[in-house]
Motif scaffolding. Structure first.
Motif, short mmCIF file in Angstrom:
data_model
loop_
_atom_site.label_atom_id
_atom_site.label_comp_id
_atom_site.label_asym_id
_atom_site.label_seq_id
_atom_site.Cartn_x
_atom_site.Cartn_y
_atom_site.Cartn_z
N GLU A 121 -4.02 3.46 -0.48
CA GLU A 121 -4.30 2.92 -1.81
C GLU A 121 -3.41 1.46 -1.91
O GLU A 121 -2.25 1.72 -1.75
CB GLU A 121 -3.76 3.92 -2.85
CG GLU A 121 -4.05 3.27 -4.20
CD GLU A 121 -3.90 4.39 -5.34
OE1 GLU A 121 -3.90 3.87 -6.36
OE2 GLU A 121 -3.53 5.55 -4.97
N ALA A 160 6.80 3.84 -5.23
CA ALA A 160 5.82 2.85 -4.84
C ALA A 160 6.11 1.67 -5.78
O ALA A 160 6.58 0.46 -5.52
CB ALA A 160 4.52 3.06 -4.72
N ALA A 161 6.31 2.19 -7.14
CA ALA A 161 6.59 0.99 -8.11
C ALA A 161 8.01 0.36 -7.83
O ALA A 161 8.39 -0.82 -7.95
CB ALA A 161 6.63 1.67 -9.36
N VAL A 167 -1.26 -1.12 -3.93
CA VAL A 167 -0.65 -0.85 -5.22
C VAL A 167 0.02 -2.20 -5.83
O VAL A 167 0.44 -2.38 -7.18
CB VAL A 167 0.45 0.03 -5.17
CG1 VAL A 167 -0.26 1.39 -5.23
CG2 VAL A 167 1.43 -0.13 -4.12
N ARG A 216 2.33 13.40 -6.34
CA ARG A 216 1.83 12.20 -6.29
C ARG A 216 2.45 11.19 -7.47
O ARG A 216 2.41 9.89 -7.18
CB ARG A 216 0.40 12.39 -6.83
CG ARG A 216 -0.70 11.07 -6.91
CD ARG A 216 -2.16 11.39 -7.09
NE ARG A 216 -2.94 10.07 -7.13
CZ ARG A 216 -3.22 9.48 -6.06
NH1 ARG A 216 -2.85 9.93 -4.76
NH2 ARG A 216 -4.19 8.49 -6.09
N GLU A 217 2.98 11.94 -8.61
CA GLU A 217 3.58 11.26 -9.54
C GLU A 217 4.90 10.74 -8.76
O GLU A 217 5.25 9.24 -9.11
CB GLU A 217 4.01 12.06 -10.74
CG GLU A 217 2.60 12.50 -11.65
CD GLU A 217 3.03 13.45 -12.71
OE1 GLU A 217 4.20 14.01 -12.71
OE2 GLU A 217 2.31 13.75 -13.42
N HIS A 267 0.91 -1.39 -0.02
CA HIS A 267 -0.07 0.09 0.01
C HIS A 267 0.97 1.35 -0.08
O HIS A 267 1.92 1.24 0.53
CB HIS A 267 -0.94 0.01 1.11
CG HIS A 267 -1.59 -1.27 1.31
ND1 HIS A 267 -2.97 -1.20 0.89
CD2 HIS A 267 -1.50 -2.27 1.98
CE1 HIS A 267 -3.23 -2.36 1.16
NE2 HIS A 267 -2.55 -3.07 1.92
N LEU A 268 0.49 2.40 -0.65
CA LEU A 268 1.17 3.50 -0.36
C LEU A 268 1.09 4.02 0.96
O LEU A 268 0.18 3.64 1.68
CB LEU A 268 0.59 4.63 -1.22
CG LEU A 268 0.34 4.47 -2.88
CD1 LEU A 268 -0.44 5.64 -3.35
CD2 LEU A 268 1.87 4.74 -3.09
N TYR A 309 4.21 7.48 -6.73
CA TYR A 309 3.65 6.39 -7.64
C TYR A 309 5.30 5.68 -8.04
O TYR A 309 5.39 4.50 -8.19
CB TYR A 309 2.97 6.66 -8.80
CG TYR A 309 1.54 6.74 -8.33
CD1 TYR A 309 1.13 5.43 -8.05
CD2 TYR A 309 0.49 7.88 -8.17
CE1 TYR A 309 -0.39 5.35 -7.39
CE2 TYR A 309 -0.69 7.75 -7.93
CZ TYR A 309 -1.33 6.50 -7.49
OH TYR A 309 -2.53 6.37 -7.17
N ARG A 310 6.01 6.56 -8.40
CA ARG A 310 7.43 6.03 -8.86
C ARG A 310 8.14 5.44 -7.82
O ARG A 310 8.83 4.34 -7.86
CB ARG A 310 8.30 7.22 -9.55
CG ARG A 310 8.01 7.64 -10.75
CD ARG A 310 8.84 8.63 -11.43
NE ARG A 310 9.18 9.97 -10.68
CZ ARG A 310 8.39 10.96 -10.91
NH1 ARG A 310 7.60 10.92 -11.87
NH2 ARG A 310 8.69 12.00 -9.87
#
Length: 278
Positions: A216, A182-183, A218, A175-176, A132-133, A179-180
């Motif tokens: 969230e 988190a990936a 992921v 936010r971007e 999760h984030l 996500y980077r």
């Protein structure tokens, strides 16, 4: 409509351990559970009311979350108890057949698929790993002055609009970036887990009610791990998680190998059976 159907929980190898385990179990309707054998395999079954599990009433019941949760809990309790005695291939929730002859046909027709899969799963369990984030404090962009249109002329309006756009741009970039990060974190967690797993399944990430309103989701993975490697698996995943502040990692298990039964396309259509559940 006949009074009862045969609910099938899973398929296992026939043997004394299974025969000793099953009589103490109670199924989805509180009924006793038994074993139906054929071709060296055993189906773990129990009687259920046709009034609940024929196609039409079952479709209505599936809209009742409380009913569905109770059935799912009982189903999993039976499967988990059987898994403690040896490898089992769990069937989908609410898989029912007309009678025991149809169940025996299932075992005979499916033996070429069931037997090697049971051999593969022997001595292994399933672990779930969700990523999760990490919870963050959201930045709320400054809004334009209340009641004042964005195009309105006047002192200070242009400055307020620019500040609002800058804040929105900062929010998007943050936010971007999250996500980077988190990936990259998901890749590290998966690598740590895969080092001790024999198979992996990537499930769809949980959203809406399934996500429980938390951070969230992921990544939502399942790993098949030999029982004697579970301690090393957990240590590796937890160490990876501790070094990744961008995410929160949730580990669940050990479970019966629900994600690795791979039976959806392999189970023959019920020979005179009633319906297959969701």
């Amino acid at each position: 409509m006949s009074g009862e159907l045969v609910y099938v929980y899973g398929v296992a190898a026939a043997g004394p351990g299974l025969v000793e385990t099953v009589p103490a179990l109670r199924g989805v309707g509180g009924e006793g559970v038994r074993v139906v054998e054929d071709s060296g395999l055993a189906a773990v079954v129990g009687p259920v009311a046709a009034a609940d599990f024929e196609q039409a009433p079952l479709a209505a019941h599936l809209e009742d979350l409380a009913w569905l949760e109770a059935v799912a809990r009982a189903h999993h309790e039976v499967v988990d108890a059987v898994a403690a005695a040896g490898p089992v291939l769990p069937l989908r929730l609410a898989t029912v057949y007309r009678d025991e002859d149809a169940v025996r046909a299932l075992l005979a027709d499916g033996r070429a698929v069931f037997a090697p899969r049971l051999d593969k799963l022997a001595g292994q369990v399933e672990w779930g790993v969700k990523v999760h984030l990490a919870p963050t404090t959201p930045t709320t962009p400054a809004a334009p002055p209340a009641g004042e249109p964005a195009r309105a002329a006047g002192p200070g309006t242009a400055g307020a609009g620019r500040a609002y756009l800058r804040a929105r741009g900062h929010e998007r970039r943050s936010r971007e970036g999250a996500y980077r990060e988190a990936a990259a974190a998901v890749a590290e967690v998966r690598a740590a887990a895969a080092a001790y797993a024999t198979e992996q399944v990537r499930h769809r990430v949980q959203q809406g009610a399934l996500a429980g309103g938390g951070p969230e989701n992921v990544a939502n993975d399942a790993f098949l791990v030999p029982s004697d490697s579970c301690a090393a698996f957990l240590t590796a995943v937890r160490r990876a998680a501790e070094s990744l502040p961008a995410v929160r990692v949730e580990i669940t298990g050990p479970w019966a190998p629900y994600s690795f039964a791979a039976l959806d396309d392999a189970v023959p259509a019920p020979g005179g059976g009633a319906a297959a559940g969701p």
